[in-house]
Design an enzyme around this catalytic site. Structure first.
Site, PDB file in Angstrom:
ATOM      1  N   SER A  13       0.811  -1.221   0.000  1.00  0.00           N
ATOM      2  CA  SER A  13       0.000   0.000   0.000  1.00  0.00           C
ATOM      3  C   SER A  13       0.843   1.269   0.000  1.00  0.00           C
ATOM      4  O   SER A  13       0.395   2.310  -0.485  1.00  0.00           O
ATOM      5  CB  SER A  13      -0.947   0.011   1.203  1.00  0.00           C
ATOM      6  OG  SER A  13      -0.216  -0.090   2.421  1.00  0.00           O
ATOM      7  N   GLY A  50      -1.994  -4.329   0.956  1.00  0.00           N
ATOM      8  CA  GLY A  50      -2.145  -5.551   1.735  1.00  0.00           C
ATOM      9  C   GLY A  50      -1.162  -6.648   1.381  1.00  0.00           C
ATOM     10  O   GLY A  50      -1.151  -7.705   2.017  1.00  0.00           O
ATOM     11  N   ASN A  82       3.505  -5.476   5.820  1.00  0.00           N
ATOM     12  CA  ASN A  82       2.327  -6.271   6.171  1.00  0.00           C
ATOM     13  C   ASN A  82       2.711  -7.582   6.839  1.00  0.00           C
ATOM     14  O   ASN A  82       1.961  -8.095   7.668  1.00  0.00           O
ATOM     15  CB  ASN A  82       1.457  -6.513   4.934  1.00  0.00           C
ATOM     16  CG  ASN A  82       0.774  -5.239   4.485  1.00  0.00           C
ATOM     17  OD1 ASN A  82       0.184  -4.528   5.285  1.00  0.00           O
ATOM     18  ND2 ASN A  82       0.892  -4.931   3.204  1.00  0.00           N
ATOM     19  N   ASP A 163      -5.314   6.605   9.912  1.00  0.00           N
ATOM     20  CA  ASP A 163      -4.972   5.282  10.458  1.00  0.00           C
ATOM     21  C   ASP A 163      -3.613   5.272  11.148  1.00  0.00           C
ATOM     22  O   ASP A 163      -3.218   4.268  11.734  1.00  0.00           O
ATOM     23  CB  ASP A 163      -5.031   4.207   9.370  1.00  0.00           C
ATOM     24  CG  ASP A 163      -4.005   4.394   8.248  1.00  0.00           C
ATOM     25  OD1 ASP A 163      -3.131   5.278   8.343  1.00  0.00           O
ATOM     26  OD2 ASP A 163      -4.093   3.649   7.255  1.00  0.00           O
ATOM     27  N   HIS A 166      -0.381   4.970   7.239  1.00  0.00           N
ATOM     28  CA  HIS A 166      -0.117   5.322   5.845  1.00  0.00           C
ATOM     29  C   HIS A 166       0.140   6.828   5.748  1.00  0.00           C
ATOM     30  O   HIS A 166      -0.642   7.620   6.271  1.00  0.00           O
ATOM     31  CB  HIS A 166      -1.306   4.950   4.950  1.00  0.00           C
ATOM     32  CG  HIS A 166      -1.520   3.485   4.864  1.00  0.00           C
ATOM     33  ND1 HIS A 166      -2.369   2.802   5.699  1.00  0.00           N
ATOM     34  CD2 HIS A 166      -0.972   2.560   4.037  1.00  0.00           C
ATOM     35  CE1 HIS A 166      -2.344   1.515   5.391  1.00  0.00           C
ATOM     36  NE2 HIS A 166      -1.503   1.339   4.375  1.00  0.00           N
TER      37      HIS A 166
END
Length: 190
Positions: A13, A50, A82, A163, A166
């Site tokens: 991502s 992801g 991830n 979040d 990011h």
């Protein structure tokens, strides 16, 4: 006219530009920065939100084949975040990264590893095993390493999306300002 230098940004991502307008994502901002510095560069976004090192390994060869001419001039290898967030055994992540670097080396493709670090809540043992993957493999394959993709951005809420994981557009800009000079110095300057 000089040949366009093709860079494959191969990651998750963070390279895909999760949560951002296309022009604010990592690949768009990096391409603009490099072009503004006078380099004829195209950054190809091969980020999949992801994705883990296992997913990256599964798609690396067809991603390489899909670049113009079937082979990029440089790969930015940006996977592992991830894996750490999911608590995947660092030995699995290391094996996958090792296999991807073997593929890139056999194809004679310059590579810059954009490393990751385990979040501190994973514990010291996990951190130690995970955080050594990127420098160890950079040394093994004699490739360049940018130790932590989110250096200067991780933990700074003003540079991250809601979040807190990011980067926002300004955070991406900060990342690009740190990584682009390495690309220019190591790969674009004769």
């Amino acid at each position: 006219m000089a040949k366009d230098y093709q860079v494959l940004a191969f990651g998750d991502s963070l390279t895909a530009g999760y949560g951002l307008a296309k022009e604010d994502g990592f690949t768009a901002q990096l391409q603009k920065y490099l072009r503004d510095q006078g380099h004829q560069v195209t950054i190809i976004n091969a980020g999949v939100s992801g994705d883990t090192t296992s997913g990256g390994l599964a798609r690396l060869e067809w991603s390489l084949a899909g670049t113009p001419g079937g082979k990029p001039d440089l790969v930015l290898l940006a996977l592992g975040g991830n894996d750490a967030l999911r608590g995947i055994d660092p030995a699995i992540s290391r094996t996958n990264m090792d296999k991807m670097l073997t593929i890139l080396q056999k194809a004679n493709i310059d590579t810059l590893i954009l490393g990751m670090m385990a979040p501190p809540n994973m514990g010291e043992d996990y951190e130690n095993k995970f955080n050594t993957i990127f420098p160890d493999l950079a040394e093994k394959y004699k490739v360049d390493l940018y130790p932590f993709f989110l250096d200067g951005v991780a933990g700074d809420l003003s540079l991250n999306q809601g979040d807190a994981m990011h980067p926002n557009a300004q955070g991406v800009q900060a990342v690009v300002r740190r990584i682009a000079p390495i690309i220019i110095d190591k790969f674009l300057t004769p």
